[in-house]
Enzyme design. Structure first.
Site, PDB file in Angstrom:
ATOM      1  N   ASP A   1       1.868  -4.079  -9.711  1.00 48.98           N
ATOM      2  CA  ASP A   1       1.615  -5.413 -10.258  1.00 48.98           C
ATOM      3  C   ASP A   1       2.046  -5.499 -11.718  1.00 48.98           C
ATOM      4  O   ASP A   1       2.732  -6.440 -12.135  1.00 48.98           O
ATOM      5  CB  ASP A   1       0.126  -5.772 -10.139  1.00 48.98           C
TER       6      ASP A   1
ATOM      7  N   TYR B   1     -10.253  -1.133  -0.884  1.00 49.90           N
ATOM      8  CA  TYR B   1      -8.976  -0.636  -1.408  1.00 49.90           C
ATOM      9  C   TYR B   1      -9.082   0.869  -1.676  1.00 49.90           C
ATOM     10  O   TYR B   1      -8.237   1.658  -1.260  1.00 49.90           O
ATOM     11  CB  TYR B   1      -8.640  -1.401  -2.692  1.00 49.90           C
TER      12      TYR B   1
ATOM     13  N   GLY C   1      -7.952 -14.356  -8.257  1.00 49.24           N
ATOM     14  CA  GLY C   1      -8.520 -13.687  -7.086  1.00 49.24           C
ATOM     15  C   GLY C   1      -7.726 -13.913  -5.811  1.00 49.24           C
ATOM     16  O   GLY C   1      -8.195 -13.618  -4.716  1.00 49.24           O
ATOM     17  N   ALA C   2      -6.503 -14.426  -5.928  1.00 51.41           N
ATOM     18  CA  ALA C   2      -5.705 -14.725  -4.736  1.00 51.41           C
ATOM     19  C   ALA C   2      -4.712 -13.612  -4.421  1.00 51.41           C
ATOM     20  O   ALA C   2      -3.944 -13.699  -3.473  1.00 51.41           O
ATOM     21  CB  ALA C   2      -4.959 -16.043  -4.923  1.00 51.41           C
TER      22      ALA C   2
ATOM     23  N   HIS D   1       0.830  -1.214   0.000  1.00 53.51           N
ATOM     24  CA  HIS D   1       0.000   0.000   0.000  1.00 53.51           C
ATOM     25  C   HIS D   1       0.863   1.262   0.000  1.00 53.51           C
ATOM     26  O   HIS D   1       0.470   2.299   0.513  1.00 53.51           O
ATOM     27  CB  HIS D   1      -0.995   0.003   1.166  1.00 53.51           C
TER      28      HIS D   1
ATOM     29  N   SER E   1      -4.668 -10.780 -12.924  1.00 55.30           N
ATOM     30  CA  SER E   1      -5.186  -9.791 -13.883  1.00 55.30           C
ATOM     31  C   SER E   1      -4.057  -9.019 -14.553  1.00 55.30           C
ATOM     32  O   SER E   1      -4.071  -8.843 -15.774  1.00 55.30           O
ATOM     33  CB  SER E   1      -6.203  -8.859 -13.243  1.00 55.30           C
TER      34      SER E   1
HETATM   35  C1  GLA Z   1      -2.884  -4.376  -5.114  1.00 53.72           C
HETATM   36  C2  GLA Z   1      -2.676  -3.258  -6.133  1.00 53.72           C
HETATM   37  C3  GLA Z   1      -1.225  -2.747  -6.074  1.00 53.72           C
HETATM   38  C4  GLA Z   1      -0.839  -2.379  -4.653  1.00 53.72           C
HETATM   39  C5  GLA Z   1      -1.187  -3.503  -3.677  1.00 53.72           C
HETATM   40  C6  GLA Z   1      -0.965  -3.112  -2.241  1.00 53.72           C
HETATM   41  O1  GLA Z   1      -2.114  -5.479  -5.452  1.00 53.72           O
HETATM   42  O2  GLA Z   1      -2.955  -3.729  -7.433  1.00 53.72           O
HETATM   43  O3  GLA Z   1      -1.081  -1.657  -6.952  1.00 53.72           O
HETATM   44  O4  GLA Z   1      -1.443  -1.180  -4.259  1.00 53.72           O
HETATM   45  O5  GLA Z   1      -2.539  -3.919  -3.813  1.00 53.72           O
HETATM   46  O6  GLA Z   1       0.389  -2.932  -1.988  1.00 53.72           O
END
Ligand code: GLA
Length: 390
Positions: free
Chosen positions: A172, A222, A122-123, A35, A128
């Site tokens: 990600d 989120y 979804g884990a 985060h 995605s």
């Molecule tokens: C998800 C989001 C990322 C990041 C994480 C938390 O995976 O896609 O961009 O914010 O949560 O670190």
């Protein structure tokens, strides 16, 4: 899996002398720095050694045919009218990538594409981002669009933000697009400066444990955290000349935290600011070959995500708690967005079996269903794959 997607493409869409090319993109796990990416901070993810394959074959009309070995749904899209369709489920991710490429002015014809992968959906292991990136890399290569990799990463994030409607940060897509075998990536998420750090985990394994919890309302929780961080920042900005929370040092925060009148917002900011420092400390520990220190920082990260950021929940907390009871576990924490999903643990090689047995048993007893443990290596980022026909 590689050959299966190629064969499935011919089975679904017929044989032809048009060339089939094969691409791959991994999943990712974040080792520390959670985060922080939408707060301009540091993250430290690596690519997994499992992911998503895509076999692709050009057409000379404007139709795109998509299928997956993981889902029954097959989708047909006209390149002149790409829009989000709830019924299209997983196919909205690749469709989003095509839409953003078009918005950027890139031109390409139709194609057939078949996906197949082994990232649990979804884990929180970026299935995605993986399907987005494999689509982007495949289309970029097959149609010679000449887009550099960092721009592909940004395009995929935009597809997820604006087309799919999930307001994620850049971590990600960056991890799956830029991953390097045997290395984690230290990424500064506002400037996208990055470096590869060798993961010398001799004698240890990275274990990912899936809570298998069904996550509801993940996106709204989120987004709530994102806006809490933004609010906390507006208070700190009254005294500090900063653009984002990650520019605030831990010492400065201690000095100025009372500017944030709300206790919850103060905790959110404290997580981000301390987590950002933990990433740099963790990278230093790795460079010093101090795995034990690295593990300690992982544990502190989890505690901060539990107490200050409040994104863990009893499933993730139970996994970490049970893992840390074992002598061979040097560190364990939730990874990804939280509220379910997975933990990542660094475990001595000779304790892996015990981990799987004991954590599975105790978690199942406490939670009522079993977790799944994956042992992962650190793999390469997305790219084309050579294949031989059977
Ligand atoms: C998800 C989001 C990322 C990041 C994480 C938390 O995976 O896609 O961009 O914010 O949560 O670190």
């Amino acid at each position: 899996m590689e050959i299966a997607v190629v064969e499935a493409l011919e089975k679904f869409y017929g044989k032809s002398d048009r060339e089939i090319r094969l691409f791959y993109s991994p999943g990712r796990v974040n080792l520390i720095g959670e985060h922080t990416d939408y707060n301009g901070g540091y993250v430290f993810p690596c690519a997994l050694d499992f992911g998503t394959y895509a076999a692709i074959r050009k057409r000379d009309d404007k139709k795109v045919f998509m299928a997956s070995l993981n889902f029954d749904l097959k989708v047909e899209v006209d390149l002149d009218s790409i829009f989000y369709d709830k019924e299209h489920d997983w196919a909205n991710y690749p469709k989003g990538v095509l839409k953003i490429l078009q918005e950027e002015g890139y031109e390409f014809s139709g194609f057939e594409i078949v996906f197949g992968g082994n990232i649990p959906v979804g884990a929180g292991l970026s299935s995605s981002a993986s399907i987005e990136m494999v689509t982007a890399v495949a289309v970029n290569e097959v149609f010679n669009l000449n887009i550099d990799r960092i721009n592909l990463v940004k395009l995929c994030q935009r597809a997820e933000n604006t087309f799919v409607g999930v307001n994620c940060g850049i971590m990600d897509q960056f991890a799956v697009g830029m991953g390097k075998k045997g290395h984690a990536i230290l990424l500064k998420s506002d400037t996208l400066e990055y470096s590869y750090v060798p993961l010398n985990l001799e004698g240890y394994k990275i274990l990912i444990t899936n809570t298998n919890k069904k996550r509801g309302l993940l996106d709204s929780k989120y987004n709530e955290r994102r806006s809490e961080c933004e609010k906390a920042l507006t208070y700190l900005k009254k005294a500090l000349p900063v653009k984002n929370l990650s520019e605030v040092t831990v010492e400065r925060f201690e000095e100025y935290k009372d500017l944030i009148p709300d206790e919850v917002l103060r905790k959110r900011a404290r997580h981000v600011i301390t987590e950002n420092k933990r990433v740099l400390d963790a990278v230093k520990a790795l460079n010093d070959n101090d795995i034990v220190k690295f593990g300690k920082l992982m544990i502190e990260s989890h505690n901060s995500l539990r107490n200050d950021f409040e994104v863990t929940g009893k499933e993730l907390d139970t996994l970490v708690e049970e893992a840390l009871k074992l002598k061979g576990v040097v560190g364990s924490r939730m990874t990804g967005a939280g509220f379910g999903g997975c933990t990542v643990s660094i475990v001595k090689e000779d304790a892996v079996e015990e981990f799987i047995e004991v954590v599975t048993r105790n978690y199942t007893q406490k939670i009522g269903y079993a977790p799944t443990v994956y042992i992962t290596g650190v793999g390469e980022g997305a790219g084309e794959v050579e294949y031989l026909r059977r």
